[in-house]
Structures are given as C-alpha cells and as structure tokens.
Design an enzyme around this catalytic site. Structure first.
Site, PDB file in Angstrom:
ATOM      1  N   LYS A 309       1.059  -1.269  -0.006  1.00  0.00           N
ATOM      2  CA  LYS A 309       0.027   0.058  -0.254  1.00  0.00           C
ATOM      3  C   LYS A 309       1.310   1.082   0.011  1.00  0.00           C
ATOM      4  CE  LYS A 309      -3.531   3.065   2.236  1.00  0.00           C
ATOM      5  NZ  LYS A 309      -4.457   2.288   3.583  1.00  0.00           N
ATOM      6  N   LYS A 362      -1.578  -1.397  -3.803  1.00  0.00           N
ATOM      7  CA  LYS A 362      -2.755  -0.504  -3.497  1.00  0.00           C
ATOM      8  C   LYS A 362      -1.725   0.622  -4.069  1.00  0.00           C
ATOM      9  CE  LYS A 362      -6.614   2.083  -0.690  1.00  0.00           C
ATOM     10  NZ  LYS A 362      -6.872   1.878   0.608  1.00  0.00           N
TER      11      LYS A 362
HETATM   12  C1  PBG Z   1      -7.630   3.459   5.646  1.00  0.00           C
HETATM   13  C2  PBG Z   1      -8.237   3.250   4.462  1.00  0.00           C
HETATM   14  C3  PBG Z   1      -7.878   4.269   3.147  1.00  0.00           C
HETATM   15  C4  PBG Z   1      -8.303   3.792   1.768  1.00  0.00           C
HETATM   16  C5  PBG Z   1      -8.845   2.403   1.898  1.00  0.00           C
HETATM   17  N1  PBG Z   1      -8.099   2.189   3.697  1.00  0.00           N
HETATM   18  C6  PBG Z   1      -7.302   5.862   2.757  1.00  0.00           C
HETATM   19  C7  PBG Z   1      -6.377   6.204   4.011  1.00  0.00           C
HETATM   20  O1  PBG Z   1      -4.649   5.177   3.498  1.00  0.00           O
HETATM   21  O2  PBG Z   1      -5.409   7.649   3.537  1.00  0.00           O
HETATM   22  C8  PBG Z   1      -8.356   4.451   0.381  1.00  0.00           C
HETATM   23  C9  PBG Z   1      -9.518   4.183  -0.485  1.00  0.00           C
HETATM   24  C10 PBG Z   1      -9.601   4.407  -1.765  1.00  0.00           C
HETATM   25  O3  PBG Z   1      -8.921   5.683  -1.656  1.00  0.00           O
HETATM   26  O4  PBG Z   1     -10.084   4.534  -2.580  1.00  0.00           O
HETATM   27  N2  PBG Z   1      -6.797   3.013   5.907  1.00  0.00           N
END
Ligand code: PBG
Length: 440
Positions: A309, A362
């Site tokens: 991520k 991601k």
């Molecule tokens: C937070 C989380 C995020 C997303 C999914 N879970 C945002 C972040 O890490 O700030 C992002 C999903 C998206 O942008 O569609 N744990």
C-alpha cells in the site's frame, strides 16, 4: 429425441460462458447468460427472465440424447448419387469467391512484405479475437467498497460521483441487493464514524456494538452467503486521522497499534466478517491478527493483507468520503514510497510467512508493475484496489465527455486482471457488473 438443456441445470456451460467479455453486444445470448450465471449461489437469486435473447442460447446447447430417432429426413438423392454426379463432372453450384475488394485511388502498388509473422491474422474478426482472448472479467472478480454511516439518508460524496455514504439500515441493504442481482456478492465496508467517538487510541474500532459490527450482523442476517470484507485500521476511529496511535512527537506507534488492530479484527470476526483486511501498514500485524483470530476460534476467517500500500495522492476522494484526512502530516512513515518496487517483495515475504490469505496492491492502475511482481512471486491470490482517485478521474472524464466512461471503466478493470489481479476492489463494481450483464 432432442432435449434442450435449460440454463440453470448446466452449470459447466454457464461458468465457461461467463468468462467471455468481448462478445459483440448483439449476441443477446451471452448478455442474458452472463447475468444469470454470475449470482448463482442461490438458484433463485437471479430472476430468470423469459427474454427472447435466451432462445438462441438454448438452441446452442441442444444435445442429441438418443440415436434411435430413425434416419434423417430424406432430401432427395442418396450420398452415392451425389458423389457419382461430382465424379461425372456435374459440379453443383455454390456462391462464387467474392472479388478482391478495391483499394482507394492513389493507394501505392507495392510488393508484399516477405514476413512470416503477421500477428494481425489472429485479430481479424470478432470470433477469432474472442477465441484468443487471454484475460476475462466477471462480476465474480469484484469486491464492492461501500461507505456507511449512522444516518437514515444516503449522502452523496462530492468527490466521487455516483457514490454515497449509505444509511447502514436502509440504503446499504438496497445497494447490496442491487449488486447481488448482477453477480457481485462480495463487499468491503468503510464506516464514517461520528467525531465524538474518535479518540487518539481509536477504541471505537473494537466496540462490538459499533457501526461496522452492527452492520455486519444485519447483512449476514439478510444475506447469509454475502462475503463481507472489513477494513482493519484505526483511521476512521482516530481523532488524529492516522491509521495508528500517534505519539506526542508525531511518531506512529507500531506495536501498540497492532494490539488495537487485533482487537478490531476479532470484533469484526465475532460479528461475522469473512475476510479481515489490514490496510494500516504496521509491521507484523498480519501474524499478530492471525494469532488473535485463532485464539478466539476464528480459524476460518481469512486475512487479506494490504501488502503493498503506497502513500498515494489517489486516496484524496476517499478521505473526503470518510472525513478521515490525517489531522497533521502524511502517512509516509508507514505507507510505501511510490518510487519503490523491490520493497514490495519485503512486504510480500512478511505477509506470506505471517499467514496472509490474499495479497493486495493499492492503488491499482498506476501500480500494475507491482501487481505483476506479486503475481509472479507468490501463489497466493492477488487483489488490486482501484482507489477513489482512479474512480473519480474516470468519472470526471466521462462527465466532461473527454472519454467514453463505460469503455474506459471496463478497460481499466481488464488491465488490472491482465496484470495479475484475481479480485478487484472497485467503486465501479455495480456499474461494471451491469455493463457485463448487458444492462445499463
Ligand atoms: C485507510 C484506507 C484508505 C483507503 C482504504 N483504507 C485511505 C488511506 O490510507 O488514507 C483508500 C481507499 C481509496 O482511496 O479508495 N486505512
């Protein structure tokens, strides 16, 4: 006797056919067939519409059940007579070979290139193209992220056209039902938590009567076969908007956060979650969550780890949706540097050895190389998250008529599959599944 096999009785054909995407849209049989085949967990989950388009499909799968039907209807002459006629030089008429199509005036006359490879040969007709299509896309591959809140109404999310914060009791159930109608039977929940319940240690995350556990119980009661993924991270519950506990000096505390995440995951599992998905990027959380789940008797609950991520600006619209922007700083001390590739292998090895069941990358489209890296280095299923910013860009381009929204949507999803994703978390899940089913 000719027996026609009706659609619901022949699952093998249905599954095969369901992998076809690029059939010409005028092939009504595929449209109807796809849709019906996707959500077949319950035989009556999808209405079998007695549509005209179903007819040619049935004809396609007619089988000859018996050979004792007597001789075929006699057309005239016998085989021997027909052969004798040809041998004697009486060649029957057939349509002529079509003339060579003419080229526009001014086309240069050239000698054919002497090349033995002409890859265009396999692309020259829709039938050949679909025969040789390497990747398929089906609603079964989609996980639908849904935003929920305590309210009764569905509140539109400004930065994500078509997405809402759904009322957990009403709007959510309707949305899930619509998704199931087109074969999307997996969702992931993201809660908008009231500010008054947010604390520095995010303890609301493991409140068994909190929004997420309550919603899971409601969904499981109504749709027992729905697969529910949950997000494991503190940000929706943290008064600091970070995924972990923030120390006075701004440091995100790893092991203390993991302690909280374990309680969160167990609370979600207790409510009935099928897959818990740590998205926090703390070190060691997959192993710790595995042990915590097992200790409480949740051996059957899967872990989808956000393995790679990245600290991405593509999450902007999501943070607006949940009002979960970090109150200060950024997430770069725990999420990965977008410039890094090899580092994903370190995360991969940790998650594999700690017992992750699914590995997630991601964002999605800007990180296809990372999806492929994980695909080639692990036998585990790979998930890709087409995040909020990716969704909103395609939506915006569509609204402005700069791109064909539907085609770009399907292409982007297909590309994530081609790169190696088994499943895709996408806000387009419902729209794309409808499109694959030939619905608008
Ligand atoms: C937070 C989380 C995020 C997303 C999914 N879970 C945002 C972040 O890490 O700030 C992002 C999903 C998206 O942008 O569609 N744990």
């Amino acid at each position: 006797m000719l027996r026609s096999i009706s659609a619901p009785t022949n699952a093998a054909f249905i599954v095969m056919a369901s992998t076809i995407l690029n059939m010409p849209l005028n092939v009504g049989t595929i449209k109807g067939l796809d849709c019906r085949s996707y959500g077949n967990l319950k035989p009556n989950a999808l209405p079998i519409r007695p549509s005209v388009s179903a007819l040619p499909y049935r004809r396609m799968f007619v089988v000859k059940a018996s050979t004792n039907d007597g001789p075929m209807k006699k057309m005239g002459r016998s085989d021997a007579e027909c052969e004798a006629a040809v041998v004697a030089g009486n060649i029957p008429e057939a349509p002529p070979v079509p003339p060579i199509p003419s080229s526009p005036a001014g086309t240069p006359a050239v000698r054919s290139l002497e090349i033995s490879r002409r890859p265009r040969r396999n692309r020259r007709s829709p039938v050949l193209r679909s025969a040789f299509q390497e990747t398929s896309l089906s609603p079964a591959n989609f996980v639908y992220p849904l935003f929920i809140h305590e309210g009764e109404e569905d509140t539109p999310i400004g930065a994500m056209p078509g997405c809402y914060r759904l009322g957990w009791r009403h709007g959510l159930l309707e949305e899930v039902s619509k998704a199931r109608d087109v074969g999307v039977n997996s969702i992931v929940l993201f809660p908008k938590v009231p500010d008054a319940l947010k604390t520095p240690t995010g303890d609301e995350a493991y409140n068994d009567s909190g929004l997420v556990p309550r919603t899971i119980r409601l969904l499981k009661d109504k749709y027992p076969d729905l697969i529910i993924y949950t997000d494991v991270a503190l940000d929706p519950y943290s008064s600091d908007g970070h995924d972990g506990i923030v120390r006075e000096d701004g440091v995100i505390m790893n092991d203390e956060t993991v302690h909280q995440l374990c309680k969160q995951a167990v609370s979600q599992a207790r409510a009935g979650a099928d897959v818990v998905s740590p998205s926090d990027m703390m070190d060691g959380r997959v192993g710790a969550i595995r042990s915590a789940l097992d200790a409480e008797g949740f051996q059957h609950v899967s872990i989808m780890s956000y393995t790679a991520k990245y600290a991405s600006s593509f999450y902007g619209p999501f943070r607006e949706a949940l009002d979960s922007n970090p109150r200060f700083g950024d997430k770069k001390t725990y999420q990965m540097n977008p410039a890094n590739y090899r580092e994903a292998l370190i995360e991969l090895r940790a998650d594999e050895s700690e017992g992750a069941d699914i590995l997630l990358v991601k964002p999605g489209l800007p990180y296809l190389d990372v999806i492929r890296l994980l695909r080639d280095n692990s036998p585990l299923p790979i998930a890709a998250y087409q995040v909020s910013g990716e969704y909103s860009m395609i939506k915006a381009g569509g609204v402005l008529k700069m791109i064909d929204e539907e085609k770009v949507m399907l292409e982007s999803l297909m590309c994530l599959r081609r790169a190696g994703a088994d499943i895709i978390l996408t806000y387009f899940a419902l729209q794309a599944a409808r499109s694959l089913c030939g619905e608008k």
